[in-house]
Structure formats: structure tokens, C-alpha cells
Scaffold this motif. Sequence first.
Motif, PDB file in Angstrom:
ATOM      1  N   LYS A   1       8.636  19.711   1.963  1.00  0.00           N
ATOM      2  CA  LYS A   1       8.602  18.289   1.606  1.00  0.00           C
ATOM      3  C   LYS A   1       7.206  17.753   1.865  1.00  0.00           C
ATOM      4  O   LYS A   1       6.701  17.853   2.975  1.00  0.00           O
TER       5      LYS A   1
ATOM      6  N   GLN B   1      -0.779  10.980  11.100  1.00  0.00           N
ATOM      7  CA  GLN B   1       0.517  10.711  11.710  1.00  0.00           C
ATOM      8  C   GLN B   1       1.391  11.960  11.685  1.00  0.00           C
ATOM      9  O   GLN B   1       2.067  12.292  12.653  1.00  0.00           O
ATOM     10  N   GLU B   2       1.349  12.664  10.544  1.00  0.00           N
ATOM     11  CA  GLU B   2       2.138  13.879  10.412  1.00  0.00           C
ATOM     12  C   GLU B   2       1.679  14.919  11.435  1.00  0.00           C
ATOM     13  O   GLU B   2       2.494  15.589  12.067  1.00  0.00           O
TER      14      GLU B   2
ATOM     15  N   VAL C   1       4.942  12.073   3.499  1.00  0.00           N
ATOM     16  CA  VAL C   1       5.265  10.765   2.936  1.00  0.00           C
ATOM     17  C   VAL C   1       4.105   9.822   3.227  1.00  0.00           C
ATOM     18  O   VAL C   1       3.765   9.585   4.378  1.00  0.00           O
ATOM     19  N   VAL C   2       3.514   9.338   2.174  1.00  0.00           N
ATOM     20  CA  VAL C   2       2.452   8.350   2.353  1.00  0.00           C
ATOM     21  C   VAL C   2       3.090   6.977   2.219  1.00  0.00           C
ATOM     22  O   VAL C   2       3.678   6.651   1.201  1.00  0.00           O
ATOM     23  N   GLN C   3       3.003   6.223   3.277  1.00  0.00           N
ATOM     24  CA  GLN C   3       3.662   4.921   3.297  1.00  0.00           C
ATOM     25  C   GLN C   3       3.025   4.007   2.266  1.00  0.00           C
ATOM     26  O   GLN C   3       1.816   3.797   2.281  1.00  0.00           O
ATOM     27  N   ALA C   4       3.854   3.475   1.413  1.00  0.00           N
ATOM     28  CA  ALA C   4       3.352   2.496   0.462  1.00  0.00           C
ATOM     29  C   ALA C   4       3.567   1.123   1.075  1.00  0.00           C
ATOM     30  O   ALA C   4       4.647   0.835   1.561  1.00  0.00           O
ATOM     31  N   PHE C   5       2.539   0.346   1.060  1.00  0.00           N
ATOM     32  CA  PHE C   5       2.693  -0.991   1.610  1.00  0.00           C
ATOM     33  C   PHE C   5       2.720  -1.987   0.468  1.00  0.00           C
ATOM     34  O   PHE C   5       1.995  -1.831  -0.506  1.00  0.00           O
TER      35      PHE C   5
ATOM     36  N   ARG D   1       2.044 -11.349  -7.302  1.00  0.00           N
ATOM     37  CA  ARG D   1       2.924 -10.329  -7.830  1.00  0.00           C
ATOM     38  C   ARG D   1       2.749 -10.274  -9.335  1.00  0.00           C
ATOM     39  O   ARG D   1       2.364 -11.247  -9.947  1.00  0.00           O
ATOM     40  N   ILE D   2       3.068  -9.135  -9.876  1.00  0.00           N
ATOM     41  CA  ILE D   2       2.925  -9.006 -11.322  1.00  0.00           C
ATOM     42  C   ILE D   2       4.162  -9.550 -11.985  1.00  0.00           C
ATOM     43  O   ILE D   2       5.268  -9.052 -11.813  1.00  0.00           O
ATOM     44  N   THR D   3       3.974 -10.632 -12.690  1.00  0.00           N
ATOM     45  CA  THR D   3       5.079 -11.206 -13.440  1.00  0.00           C
ATOM     46  C   THR D   3       4.741 -11.056 -14.909  1.00  0.00           C
ATOM     47  O   THR D   3       3.658 -10.578 -15.268  1.00  0.00           O
TER      48      THR D   3
END
Lengths: 520, 692
Positions: free
Chosen positions: A5, A398-399, A8-12, A18-20
Motif C-alpha cells: 500500500k 511520518q511513515e 498515504v499523502v494527506q490531502a488538506f 471553493r470552485i463553484t
Amino acid sequence: MATYKPVVVQAFPKLGERITKDTAYWRGYKTPVQIKEFGAINKIDFSPVPPYNYAVTASSRIHIYGRYSQEPIKTFSRFKDAAYCATYRDDGNLLVAGSEEGSIHLFDVSGRAPLRQFDGHAKPVHVVGFLSDKYRVFSGGDDYSSNLWDIASATEIASYSEHTDYVRCGCASKVNADVFITGSYDHTVKLFDARTKSSVMTIEHGQPVESVLLFPSGGLLVSAGGRYVKVWDVLKGGQLLVSLKNHHKTVTCLCLNSSGQRLLSGSLDRHVKIYSTTSYKVVHSFNYATSILSLALSPEDETIVVGMTNGVLSVKHKKPEERKEQSQKKRQPAYRTYVKGRTYMPKQEDFCVSKPVKRVLRKYDKLLKSFQSSKALDAVLEPPIRLYTPEVTVAVMQELHRRGTLRSALAGRDEKQINLLLTFVARRVIEPRFTPVLVTVADMITDIYQPVVGQSAIVDRQFLRLQEAIGKEIDYQEELLEVLGMMDTLFATFTEKRATYLEENKSNGLTETIETNTNN
Amino acid sequence: TFFCFHSDIYFFNICLEDCLSSLWKHILHVSDAVDASSEQIFLWSDTFQLVSVKLTKAAGQDLEAKELSVVLDGVDASPKCIAFGREGEYVASVKEVNLQVFFFKRKQLNRFSVSTVKTKSGNNQFACIACHPTEDCIATGHADGKIRLWRNFYHKKDYTFSTLHWHHDTVMDLAFSMEGTSLLSGGVESVLVLWHNESNCQKDFLPRLGSAIEYISMSSDGTLCCTLHTDNRITIINSNLRFSKSIQGLIKSRDVKTGLVVDPRTKALVLNGEPGHLQFYCLQSDQQLFSLDIVQRQYIHQAGLNQADLVKVAFSAQGKWLATVEEREEVTDPELQLKLWLYDEETQSFKLNTRINMPHEDHITDMCFREMDELEDDSLILVTAGRDCVFKVWVMVEDTDPEGSVSWSCDFVGSYHNYQATNCCFSEDGSLLAVSFEETVTVWDSITWDLKCTFCHPPGKIRNICFGRLTCSKYLIGATDYGFLCCWNLLSCALEWSAHLNVLVLQPDPLSEHIAAVSWLSKESSLFVFKPNEPRPIYIQRNLCKEKIQLAAFVPRDEPETIVSEKYHWLRRSQLFFLTDTQVRNSEVGLTTLLHTPAHVLPSASFLCPIFINSLLISKENKSAEEVADEVEMESEKTEDDSDEERGVTEMEQEDTSAMELLGEMTRKLSKSQEKELRKIRKMDYSWISAF
């Protein structure tokens, strides 16, 4: 059996807008074309008929620009002093403009010399316009009067001297040929009917009115003045519908988009705000280099033209539909090469061999998979990853920490690498999303390389920088806490105290009920 | 070919330590080493002697023990520490740092020992042994991860050994291929290593087998190999190191932190499975329905690592939403993640919807959904209680992006006098939320989030709370640390009744008013079933088992059973399941298994995994061991609830003997012996039919 696996790169969540649908729509413009005019641009008006040329009034000239032309295709320069408010007639054949000397000039778009000249205003005329019957022109001047002129005879039909300050904006109703409005620096907007001798409605805006606009239906009126944009219901006798305060400097211009669904306002604060006309919320905003004086949107929203105080005209064109261009640009392999053999149905005697799907792993993942901690850390300290996706670097750190190999991965590095690591840590440690991990990393680095402190000037400098960054952050956090404390005391005084009654009920040793009543 | 016929075979293992502690004896059956007329069985007992028993076949199935002789002394308890060499010529055994080899023909005993070196990675004590099938070569695995290959051990002095080293932790088991050309080894790393030609450089790996490898076994034709894992699973592997199949039932997790949760959709029992996974285990078919990867990170099989694991699970009422909490213990602050999963009808699986980093500052102690009609989505809210003294309310918000998807965000944060929030629970209609803060239970209005009232029962902190259901919905039940079970009336805000009971588990039945409480008193667990509206329990089961019951769950039946007995009426709609813990030596939590598992057939079991099959046999049965090995039909212990209903038990089992002709008597002995190390108690309704 599980496969490897990837880390996991944390998406913030991205901060900010925001895209509307709106942002997508309003972002669909090309980078602006800048055209330099001679003076502040006080009016831009699009011709209502194709090819949608636009008239730009700046200084003593009126320039007509074509759709994509960078140079004016026509110039009216018969003004002794500044010209104001060049406006097209509905058929796009005539152009009317006011001037500093008080006369109003009427031009044929194809001609050069003025067809008519209306004299009568004693002071500069800042606003002129055609009524929707095409045969009359209204005007407002710095002599506080609003006049009505007949084009054919070049005579004044009516003059209303009701304003008590300069009249600087106005517009004509599209549904009624007799109705026009003017806004003045006396904080009022007045609605005139050519059939009556005086104004029929006065709206108190509250600030010097810089721009007015009538909705195509004629039922709603928008006025801009000071920092406010106010929407009024004309049919209800000028009732205030909504007051918008989204600019932090004077709002100078207003305009509607072609569908009437969006209202645009430009201001001296260099922003153009776009409002939805149903919710009156800001759905998008543009910013420009300098204060905005005038703003216009071409029919079909194809072009946004903004005029600024320093005489720069910014023209944004809508991006063409992308799909068409792509197909022309690049010839891709034929569709059948992609689907070749995909649709083949195996026959009964066929022997199926499935091809395993190959998963592509990033370099650091490959190294982590084979437990090469140090190399994995090296891989994410490469410039592109370190600079553009620091979250990947931090995720790998972190990993490694999770695997208990971070210390050994950090250890045994030379001066250059320590320098690199410390630069990264010192720069990113104050970012809240990275802080927990990078504090651990910084801790370990200090631990590991403590014995060599003082041996290298570069590394020492980096350590000092790290210390400085952390010190600054601590000060900052302390200040924030102070502010929080202040706010808490403020809130505490504002909120009503809740009375709490405690009733203790000890009937026997086992029972105890505490009841809390809350009063409002 | 060996396994192909039996793809639906059920295997299960029992921890060997547990077996030993109950003085069961292990038998190793050496079929190769015996001649046709007689059978020879070696068995070693808790006196740590390897004894040879000569058996002759008598009439019928009985075998008679004729001759007993002690072969080896000081044998390790684990069967991994004994191996028989080339065609039964010698037997080798390892214990601590000693290796002893006994040659049958020469009656010679050779002892070797390795020096006791303690290194950082551990000591070099022996851990397991395997003998080469054709050559005189012994492979031993050591606690420091080394494998030694011994040769020339005929001579006491001139022996040689070479070392293979790849494992970083104890080599758990070794096996030679049938021709002896390659050696398989496995350990905690959960990597199967294939050593070619006994050389250090030629090796192949089969990584990520899921959990630590406990045993390795080769099939007789050498085409297949199987590994047995610590989490109660068997993996079958092709000879070219290709994963072929895995056989698993209830995965034994190291620590069932999630509790027993019932998935409303599949009615499966949901609990920790593989590290970082959630297993959905079907009780009816004893199958793992599926395993959901929650943590989604590579799990490193290494002792002493601190990795994220799943600690809390909650389902919404219809099973549309799943909330999970994973945490990683850190020295400074824990790393927490709250994840919300939406059931995807298309893929028939849960899909990650929202991930919340650090939902609380400290550990999350409890979590629940508001169980309301999910037709109106906005009524669905999630409450988490944390040790950071607050509880948080999470609601769904619609995203502004064009897709209009939903995500979760925090709506309200409540606290009470800075006490740690320990439990939370919604009333049946969802209008009230009860949150316990240490000693106090607070009741909140779930619409305005006003504190309505508080209850407490002083000398103890609240351990469990739950609302009554249906007709008893006006009651709130709480259990405290110092042995009180309290029932508060929500209308009068007063204590209705309380009972002195050290309640460990409080579990309301979702389909009826009944609440089950499991108490722990004088070293035994007792079960009390009651309705909140009357303090007298409707059912008491004392001495349910000797271990602490950690968790319990009501699992709804597919259709209500018709139970005649008034006493068991509460089991009409759902069944109650328990999970006990057993403090095995290193305080490892023993997960349990099984009652009423389907019959399983293990042909030629002696080949497959002799150790664990044999570990199931009782020493008294050793006469029939041969037949057992040929065809074993096992019915696991059907544990009766009422020890005073012995008669009923036997009757019950006779009713259900469809699959247990052979070992019926044995099973009965098992159940009577009350050896309850590892098992789940299932309350079979017909177990008390005999009460009439």
C-alpha cells in the motif's frame, strides 16, 4: 495476500475560494490585454449590435475599439476639454457624449464630425444617454440639472433642477420611453417621467451616488455610492430590497451580465465583485492593478472591459471552447488502436491468460517497499518534491517515524544534506499541517547532530534559523492566545448568564439526583 | 491436488499454549517411521519427556498400547521443537540453547549447544527445528532470526553448521521441501522465505502474508505448501511461491478494541480483523464476509512498532453510514482519525466519504449515530465523546461543488465542568442524547443542544449507559465503577431503582426492551437480563464462565424463534454473543471461537498440519487417533449455558449429531470438562428445550 500500500499523502482542504460553477465560469477568461489611454477612463459602452465594438471615453477623446483590436478603429477627438460618457444608441448608429465645457455632442458612428450639439448646461455634463424611443437624449450636469433633448431639432424639451449637487450618473428605462433616472452627489436618485414637470420618485441612497442601473424589466433599480450597492424595488415605490457592502472603497460602476443573472460592481478598491441577482451574495471577484472607474460587459459576456484611473484599459476575452481546438491541434492515434482486441470475445477452446495490472509506484514508495529508509528520505528531499509538494516529504517522514526508522534515516548525513534538511524543516515547521511531524524531525536532528555543532558554519546557521523560526512561532502563538483570551472576556460579558440551580435530593444513601434547570 | 477436493474445508487452530495449560498432551504421529503391522506413536507430556508407544492393531477400532519407553528427556513443550530425521532414523529436539539428537538404531544420544550470546536483536536460543528428508541435515531456527544448518552430527565433536540469516526476529517455523533442495522459513515479518540450495544468497520471498507465520507445512507431493498464521488463518501457497488460497474464519485480532458491533445490513458481526482492517464475520455460516481496509497504510510486521489501529466503529441505523476511529499512540499526543464511510450500492462496499484528522485532542471514548429514519438525511448526526472533556456533534453538510456531494463537519461541541466524556448514547426516538462525564450522566436535547438534566450516583464513575427501548423508553440505565446498576426515570428525573452489581458489559437488545448485563463477581461472570421498568431480572445465569467477558452483542435473528419457555422469551428476537478474554501468559487476549461451526473434514490431516489437528485431541482418545487422522469430523464444543443442566446438554448434542458420529463422545467430554479457554458461547435455543 495483500499488495503493497503506497504511503498515504494527506490531502488538506484548500483554503480560500471553493470552485463553484461561478468561479469556473468567470475564470474562463484569458489573461487581460492592457491598452493605455490618455487619461482616466470614465466610461466604456458596448455597441448593442454586432460586431460589438465598444466606445471608451478617456480624457478628451472617444476611442472605438473592435472586438480584438488593440488599436482604436475610430477616434472622436473634437473635444476642447475632457469628454464624458460616450453612449451608443440601441441601434448602434449614434453615439452621444457629454463634455467638460457643458455641451453635448451627438455623433454618427460612421462619421467624424458631430451631427448635433446640444448646448444648455452651464457646467460639465458627466452623464448623457438615449431614451428608449431613440429620438430623445437625457443628460445630467454639474449645474445640478437634468435635461431632456430632442435629437431632430437639437432643442431642450425639459429641464429638471431638482438635485442639489452634481448629477453624475443616470440611465434610461428600457420598457418605458419616457422614464429615466439620474443619481447625484446629493445622495439621491431621482426618477423622472418626461410627461411630467417634476420627478416622480426620489430614493435616498445615503452616499454620493456614483452609478445607477435599471434592470431590463425596469422593476429593480441598483444604485452605487460610497461603499454600498443598494437594490431598490421601483414598483413598490422605491423600497430598499438589499444593501450590499462588499467593497472597502467607493463603488464607481455597475453593470449587469447578458443574462441578467449576475450583477457586477467595480470599485476604487481595485476589485470587481460579481453578485448573484437572486441571492445577492458575492459569487466571484476579480482584482485589478489600480482603482476601477468604469466597467462593461459585452453581449454574451464575451468580453469584460475595465477602465482604470491610470488610463489603463484591461480587456479580457472569454476562452474559446477547448475541445474544438484540441481536435484541430493534435492528431491523436485512432480510436481503434486503443480498443484493439479489447472487445474480442474468447472462443470456447481459447485459453485465457490474464495480464496483471501493473501498478506504478513512486520512487519513494519503491524504496519504502524494500525498507530502504535513508534512500526514501533522499528521494523526497529532491528539489521538485521538496519545493512543490512538501506534503509528500512530510508524509514519508511520518511513515518512517511510524516504522521506527526515522532516526536512522536522518543520521549519517554530510554537511550538504543536513543543510538541506534543516532548511526544509526551518521553513515548514511553522505550517500547522506539518508541525507535529516536523517537530519530531527537528528534535531528532538536534539529537543526532548535537556532537557536530560548531564544526560547520553552514549547519550552525541553519540551526540558528530553525531556532529563530520556532521562537517567532511561539511568540505568535502567545499573541494569538492573548487575543483569544480578550475575545473570551468580551463574549462572556455579552452572553446572558445562565442561572443554574442545583437541587440535591438525598432521600437515602443511594439516591442522589442533581437537576439542572436552564433558564433563558 | 491435495487441497483441490476440499476447497470448503474448515480449519481452525487453538493456541498451543492454551492447550498445554489444560494438560492436554500432544501427539506426533509418524506414519513414515512405522512398519505395516504395528504403529508407533510418540507422545510427549507435560513432564517434557518424549515417550515412544508401540501400538498394535486389535479388533475394531481400538488400538492397544503395548510398550512405553522414554526416548528423550527435557523436551520443549512446543511440537515445533521436535523433528524426525531421514526415514525415522533419528529424532532431534531443541530446547533453549541445546540440541539433542537420538538415533533409534544405534540408541545413541548426541547433545550440542550454542553459546548463549545476547545481542541487541535477541538471543540465539532455538525456536524451531526441521530435518532434511533425504540427507543428514538438521535446520534450526533461532530467536535472533538466524537459521543454522547442522551436518555431521553423528560425531559429538566434529559436527559443522552453517548460518543463514534474513529474519530480523524469531524464526517461527521451518520446513524442507520434499526433495530437500529448498528450505522454507517464516516468522513475525509475515514473509515466507524460500532458501535455495541452503545458500545465503539464493532466496525468494513471498511477502505480506497478513500476519506472523506460526507453522509451515509441505504437502506430500511437494506441490503445495501451507502456512498457518497467528490470526487464525491458513494460507495455501504453490510451490513456485504463488499465493493460491486462504482459509479463514473469524480472524483473531490482537485486541478487539472496536467491540462487537452488528452490521445492520448483513447482520454480520463486525470487529477488528487484520491489523487496520474491519472484518465482517457471518455467524450463521462461520465465514468472513469481507474485510474492509480502514487504515489503508502498509502494516509493518515488527514487534514494538506503534501503528495505527482501529479503535471505534459505529453504524448508522440502516447501515448506510459507517464511522470508524483509528488511533496511533504517540508519546506526546495520539494521532487520531475519524473516517466516515458511505455504503456504495454499486460496488457493494463502503466508500470513504470524509476523513477528519484529530477530531478530538485526546482519545475518543465512545461514538454513536442518531438512529432515526434515514429517509431524511439531515436527521443523521454522529456524536463522539473524547477524553479531552468534550463531546462533538458531527453533521452532514452539502458541498458547494457541482457534484453536490456531502461531507461531515462539526456542528456542536458540548462539555460539562471539564470532566472527561466517557460514554454517549441516543434515546430510541433520537430526541435525547445522554453523555456520561466521569461520575455524571448529562442529558441533552438533540435539537437545541441544551442541557436538560443530569444524574449521578456518587461513589463511582459511569462505566456504561443506555436508554431503554419501546415501552421502557423513559428509562436511562447506567452502570458505575463501584458496582451499581442504576435506572433513572427521565420523566421524574429521579432514580427509579438501583442494584448492587459489578457490571462489565451492558447491552440493550435492539429489538426488544431487554437489556443484558454481564457482571464479574468472585472470579466468574454472570449474566442478568432485565427490563428497565422492573428491578427484578427476568433471567439470571450465574457462573456463565470463568473469564471476564469483555464484550457482548445482540444479533437479530432472521425470523423470531418460537420459544415456549417463559424464561428464555427474551431470546425470541435476537441471540446474544459474548467475547471473553483469557489472560494467556503474556497477557495476550485470546479470542475465542466458536460454537456450532460447521463440521469440518480433514483428510490426511497428519500431513497437513499435524500439530494443530492433534492438539485438538484429548490424550484419552489416542487409541482412535489413527482413525481420526484418516477422517476427522469435528464438532466444536457446543457449550451449554447451564451447568446444572448437564442432562440437557447431552440431549441437545444428540439432537444435533448429524455431523459428529465419530467424535460425539469426545465432544461431550470436552464440554463437560469445562475447558473454556477459547470459545464463544452461543445460546442455542434448543439447549434448554430439555428443561421441560
